[in-house]
Design a protein around this motif. Structure first.
Motif, PDB file in Angstrom:
ATOM      1  N   TYR A 248     -54.871  33.382 -30.942  1.00  0.00           N
ATOM      2  CA  TYR A 248     -55.228  34.791 -30.799  1.00  0.00           C
ATOM      3  C   TYR A 248     -54.794  35.613 -32.014  1.00  0.00           C
ATOM      4  O   TYR A 248     -55.325  36.680 -32.261  1.00  0.00           O
ATOM      5  CB  TYR A 248     -54.718  35.334 -29.460  1.00  0.00           C
ATOM      6  CG  TYR A 248     -53.386  35.967 -29.519  1.00  0.00           C
ATOM      7  CD1 TYR A 248     -53.251  37.345 -29.383  1.00  0.00           C
ATOM      8  CD2 TYR A 248     -52.253  35.191 -29.757  1.00  0.00           C
ATOM      9  CE1 TYR A 248     -52.023  37.926 -29.475  1.00  0.00           C
ATOM     10  CE2 TYR A 248     -51.038  35.775 -29.839  1.00  0.00           C
ATOM     11  CZ  TYR A 248     -50.921  37.140 -29.697  1.00  0.00           C
ATOM     12  OH  TYR A 248     -49.704  37.710 -29.804  1.00  0.00           O
TER      13      TYR A 248
ATOM     14  N   GLN B  24     -42.505  35.751 -34.327  1.00  0.00           N
ATOM     15  CA  GLN B  24     -43.291  36.330 -33.228  1.00  0.00           C
ATOM     16  C   GLN B  24     -42.396  36.941 -32.142  1.00  0.00           C
ATOM     17  O   GLN B  24     -41.468  37.655 -32.459  1.00  0.00           O
ATOM     18  CB  GLN B  24     -44.272  35.287 -32.661  1.00  0.00           C
ATOM     19  CG  GLN B  24     -45.307  34.842 -33.698  1.00  0.00           C
ATOM     20  CD  GLN B  24     -46.190  35.993 -34.175  1.00  0.00           C
ATOM     21  OE1 GLN B  24     -46.321  37.018 -33.534  1.00  0.00           O
ATOM     22  NE2 GLN B  24     -46.790  35.832 -35.347  1.00  0.00           N
ATOM     23  N   SER B  25     -42.653  36.597 -30.892  1.00  0.00           N
ATOM     24  CA  SER B  25     -41.963  37.291 -29.794  1.00  0.00           C
ATOM     25  C   SER B  25     -40.450  37.073 -29.774  1.00  0.00           C
ATOM     26  O   SER B  25     -39.747  37.824 -29.091  1.00  0.00           O
ATOM     27  CB  SER B  25     -42.524  36.832 -28.448  1.00  0.00           C
ATOM     28  OG  SER B  25     -43.601  37.628 -28.069  1.00  0.00           O
TER      29      SER B  25
ATOM     30  N   PHE C 156     -47.679  38.381 -21.438  1.00  0.00           N
ATOM     31  CA  PHE C 156     -46.900  39.141 -22.428  1.00  0.00           C
ATOM     32  C   PHE C 156     -47.650  40.347 -22.989  1.00  0.00           C
ATOM     33  O   PHE C 156     -47.042  41.288 -23.459  1.00  0.00           O
ATOM     34  CB  PHE C 156     -46.437  38.225 -23.561  1.00  0.00           C
ATOM     35  CG  PHE C 156     -47.536  37.745 -24.477  1.00  0.00           C
ATOM     36  CD1 PHE C 156     -48.195  36.555 -24.241  1.00  0.00           C
ATOM     37  CD2 PHE C 156     -47.901  38.491 -25.591  1.00  0.00           C
ATOM     38  CE1 PHE C 156     -49.205  36.119 -25.073  1.00  0.00           C
ATOM     39  CE2 PHE C 156     -48.910  38.052 -26.440  1.00  0.00           C
ATOM     40  CZ  PHE C 156     -49.567  36.860 -26.172  1.00  0.00           C
TER      41      PHE C 156
ATOM     42  N   ASN D 145     -44.888  42.644 -24.724  1.00  0.00           N
ATOM     43  CA  ASN D 145     -45.285  43.540 -25.805  1.00  0.00           C
ATOM     44  C   ASN D 145     -45.002  45.020 -25.535  1.00  0.00           C
ATOM     45  O   ASN D 145     -44.500  45.720 -26.415  1.00  0.00           O
ATOM     46  CB  ASN D 145     -46.759  43.319 -26.157  1.00  0.00           C
ATOM     47  CG  ASN D 145     -46.956  41.956 -26.805  1.00  0.00           C
ATOM     48  OD1 ASN D 145     -46.046  41.117 -26.775  1.00  0.00           O
ATOM     49  ND2 ASN D 145     -48.118  41.708 -27.367  1.00  0.00           N
TER      50      ASN D 145
ATOM     51  N   GLU E 179     -52.565  39.408 -38.168  1.00  0.00           N
ATOM     52  CA  GLU E 179     -52.314  40.091 -36.893  1.00  0.00           C
ATOM     53  C   GLU E 179     -52.664  41.576 -36.978  1.00  0.00           C
ATOM     54  O   GLU E 179     -53.217  42.142 -36.027  1.00  0.00           O
ATOM     55  CB  GLU E 179     -50.856  39.910 -36.438  1.00  0.00           C
ATOM     56  CG  GLU E 179     -50.640  40.598 -35.086  1.00  0.00           C
ATOM     57  CD  GLU E 179     -49.372  40.210 -34.349  1.00  0.00           C
ATOM     58  OE1 GLU E 179     -48.618  39.355 -34.846  1.00  0.00           O
ATOM     59  OE2 GLU E 179     -49.143  40.779 -33.273  1.00  0.00           O
TER      60      GLU E 179
ATOM     61  N   ASN F 162     -52.412  45.614 -28.914  1.00  0.00           N
ATOM     62  CA  ASN F 162     -51.072  46.190 -29.048  1.00  0.00           C
ATOM     63  C   ASN F 162     -51.140  47.679 -29.382  1.00  0.00           C
ATOM     64  O   ASN F 162     -50.304  48.469 -28.924  1.00  0.00           O
ATOM     65  CB  ASN F 162     -50.262  45.431 -30.103  1.00  0.00           C
ATOM     66  CG  ASN F 162     -49.777  44.084 -29.577  1.00  0.00           C
ATOM     67  OD1 ASN F 162     -49.764  43.869 -28.365  1.00  0.00           O
ATOM     68  ND2 ASN F 162     -49.393  43.196 -30.469  1.00  0.00           N
TER      69      ASN F 162
ATOM     70  N   TYR G  67     -43.532  46.737 -35.551  1.00  0.00           N
ATOM     71  CA  TYR G  67     -43.483  45.629 -34.587  1.00  0.00           C
ATOM     72  C   TYR G  67     -44.242  44.396 -35.113  1.00  0.00           C
ATOM     73  O   TYR G  67     -43.769  43.257 -34.999  1.00  0.00           O
ATOM     74  CB  TYR G  67     -44.064  46.109 -33.243  1.00  0.00           C
ATOM     75  CG  TYR G  67     -44.350  44.997 -32.280  1.00  0.00           C
ATOM     76  CD1 TYR G  67     -43.325  44.406 -31.546  1.00  0.00           C
ATOM     77  CD2 TYR G  67     -45.642  44.498 -32.133  1.00  0.00           C
ATOM     78  CE1 TYR G  67     -43.590  43.354 -30.688  1.00  0.00           C
ATOM     79  CE2 TYR G  67     -45.922  43.449 -31.276  1.00  0.00           C
ATOM     80  CZ  TYR G  67     -44.887  42.870 -30.558  1.00  0.00           C
ATOM     81  OH  TYR G  67     -45.148  41.821 -29.713  1.00  0.00           O
TER      82      TYR G  67
ATOM     83  N   CYS H 210     -42.685  40.647 -36.062  1.00  0.00           N
ATOM     84  CA  CYS H 210     -43.202  39.395 -35.509  1.00  0.00           C
ATOM     85  C   CYS H 210     -43.591  38.412 -36.616  1.00  0.00           C
ATOM     86  O   CYS H 210     -43.681  37.205 -36.375  1.00  0.00           O
ATOM     87  CB  CYS H 210     -44.428  39.669 -34.638  1.00  0.00           C
ATOM     88  SG  CYS H 210     -44.056  40.505 -33.096  1.00  0.00           S
TER      89      CYS H 210
ATOM     90  N   TYR I 242     -41.560  34.738 -20.693  1.00  0.00           N
ATOM     91  CA  TYR I 242     -42.735  35.425 -20.126  1.00  0.00           C
ATOM     92  C   TYR I 242     -42.742  35.306 -18.603  1.00  0.00           C
ATOM     93  O   TYR I 242     -41.679  35.352 -17.976  1.00  0.00           O
ATOM     94  CB  TYR I 242     -44.040  34.878 -20.738  1.00  0.00           C
ATOM     95  CG  TYR I 242     -44.028  34.800 -22.239  1.00  0.00           C
ATOM     96  CD1 TYR I 242     -43.904  35.960 -23.005  1.00  0.00           C
ATOM     97  CD2 TYR I 242     -44.139  33.597 -22.901  1.00  0.00           C
ATOM     98  CE1 TYR I 242     -43.905  35.903 -24.387  1.00  0.00           C
ATOM     99  CE2 TYR I 242     -44.142  33.535 -24.296  1.00  0.00           C
ATOM    100  CZ  TYR I 242     -44.016  34.701 -25.018  1.00  0.00           C
ATOM    101  OH  TYR I 242     -44.004  34.629 -26.380  1.00  0.00           O
TER     102      TYR I 242
ATOM    103  N   VAL J 291     -45.058  32.872 -29.863  1.00  0.00           N
ATOM    104  CA  VAL J 291     -46.369  32.240 -29.801  1.00  0.00           C
ATOM    105  C   VAL J 291     -46.684  31.376 -31.032  1.00  0.00           C
ATOM    106  O   VAL J 291     -47.652  30.621 -31.021  1.00  0.00           O
ATOM    107  CB  VAL J 291     -47.419  33.353 -29.523  1.00  0.00           C
ATOM    108  CG1 VAL J 291     -47.780  34.067 -30.811  1.00  0.00           C
ATOM    109  CG2 VAL J 291     -48.624  32.827 -28.811  1.00  0.00           C
TER     110      VAL J 291
HETATM  111  N1  GLN Z   1     -47.046  39.216 -32.387  1.00  0.00           N
HETATM  112  C1  GLN Z   1     -47.453  38.764 -31.096  1.00  0.00           C
HETATM  113  C2  GLN Z   1     -48.012  39.910 -30.288  1.00  0.00           C
HETATM  114  O1  GLN Z   1     -47.518  40.974 -30.383  1.00  0.00           O
HETATM  115  C3  GLN Z   1     -46.282  38.147 -30.419  1.00  0.00           C
HETATM  116  C4  GLN Z   1     -46.675  37.560 -29.114  1.00  0.00           C
HETATM  117  C5  GLN Z   1     -45.875  36.368 -28.713  1.00  0.00           C
HETATM  118  O2  GLN Z   1     -45.172  35.700 -29.468  1.00  0.00           O
HETATM  119  N2  GLN Z   1     -46.082  36.015 -27.474  1.00  0.00           N
HETATM  120  O3  GLN Z   1     -48.979  39.812 -29.554  1.00  0.00           O
END
Ligand code: GLN
Length: 344
Positions: A48, A84-85, A117, A136, A180, A187, A211, A215, A263, A281
């Motif tokens: 994604y 990431q998260s 998430f 998020n 991203e 987001n 943010y 990530c 999550y 992720v």
């Molecule tokens: N950067 C990703 C987001 O904001 C982080 C999501 C994740 O690691 N689950 O969607």
């Protein structure tokens, strides 16, 4: 109306922790954890964020750093990937250091939403209260509270803080960030929604930009283990010796990870593995054993919730083999007098 009662009052926090087994045994078990799952190719690459689909599905690393800063590594523990998260956990700690326990509980919340998430519905269901800082909405609301006058200063505070957790200066993966930033409409929508409920006071798009950068910071499994070991060591990085956050903040952050870090699978994770953990992720997981140390893993093949499959399996193996489950006990053999008539 807040119906919560104060169950703690001003009672001081004492700690109860043990130690890892001896160095050789930990070394052997880390190598065994890696070998056991090295050929496991279950799961799928994230797509994604488009560039994440280009990760090497074979990459797999397992690293333990103990509360004395000693390291055990097997496999691809120096392969870098975007945090990431997992950044959510450490930014939460920094904001918690700044604003404190009660403020974060009230403003952001500490409970699982039980939803994905990137759920928008979770925000709507709770009247705009983010509730969970590890998904998020709550993470974006948390990043909005980072110290600093404007997004540039806030970004500096994020990189500086996460770098202190890692014990080295972390850098952004510009390719991941750009990928991203070009695709994160959801987001941005979540941030606007939070703004509409008065939950973000700064410019929501500036907050999402900070943010998204947080990530995109590059780490490896070893970095994750050091960052986790800092939370295991009462907020002091055991490799650099630097205090990054207070003991209270380390405790609070681990409590939040226990209920929310994996999550909507957090309950099952706690039930199976018994450790506070956070996944991202891009395939990283950090799991923390308070007072003992932390496990950092990397493998980009994910389950449907977005958690690395091999990372979960290797962490579960080590939690069991090293005796890390925070809920596990065995029948106590008395080592002290049990009554006044029964001297030692
Ligand atoms: N950067 C990703 C987001 O904001 C982080 C999501 C994740 O690691 N689950 O969607």
């Amino acid at each position: 109306m807040d119906s919560r009662i104060d169950v703690v009052g001003d009672v001081a926090q004492a700690v109860s922790t043990g130690a890892l087994p001896g160095w050789d045994q930990v070394e052997e078990l880390v190598v065994a954890a890696h070998a056991r799952y090295a050929d496991d190719s279950s799961g799928v690459l994230a797509d994604y964020i488009p560039v994440l689909a280009q990760a090497d599905p074979a990459a797999f690393g397992v690293c333990v750093v103990d509360a004395d800063g000693r390291e055990h590594a097997a496999g691809a523990t120096t392969t870098r990937f975007s945090i990431q998260s997992i950044s959510k956990a450490f930014v939460y700690a920094l904001v918690s250091e700044r604003l404190g326990h009660a403020h974060l509980r009230e403003r952001i919340g500490v409970d699982n939403t039980g939803l994905a998430f990137n759920s928008v519905m979770a925000v709507e269901l709770h009247g705009g209260h983010p509730r969970n800082p590890m998904v998020n909405a709550g993470a974006i609301a948390t990043t909005a509270l980072v110290e600093g006058d404007g997004p540039d200063e806030q970004w500096e505070a994020v990189v500086d803080g996460l770098s202190r957790f890692a014990g080295r200066r972390l850098e952004v993966d510009e390719v991941v960030y750009t990928s991203e930033a070009a695709t994160n409409s959801r987001n941005k929508a979540i941030a606007r929604l939070l703004e509409s409920y008065g939950r973000i006071e700064a410019d929501p798009l500036d907050v999402v930009d900070v943010y998204t950068r947080q990530c995109s910071l590059l780490v490896d499994a070893h970095d994750l283990a050091v960052m986790g070991a800092t939370l295991a060591d009462g907020g002091v990085n055991p490799v650099t010796g630097e205090r990054v956050v207070s003991e209270q903040v380390a405790t609070d952050t681990l409590a939040v990870l226990a209920s929310t870090g994996m999550y909507e699978r957090s309950g099952e994770w706690l039930f199976d593995v018994g450790l506070p953990a956070k996944s991202g992720v891009a395939g990283g997981i950090v799991a923390v054993s308070p007072g003992k140390g932390a496990i950092g893993t990397y493998s980009p093949l994910l389950d449907p919730a977005g958690n690395s499959v091999r990372g979960q399996r290797a962490t579960a193996y080590l939690s069991r083999a090293l005796g890390l489950n925070v809920f596990a006990s065995s029948v106590h053999v008395p080592t002290r007098p049990t009554s006044p008539e029964e001297p030692a």
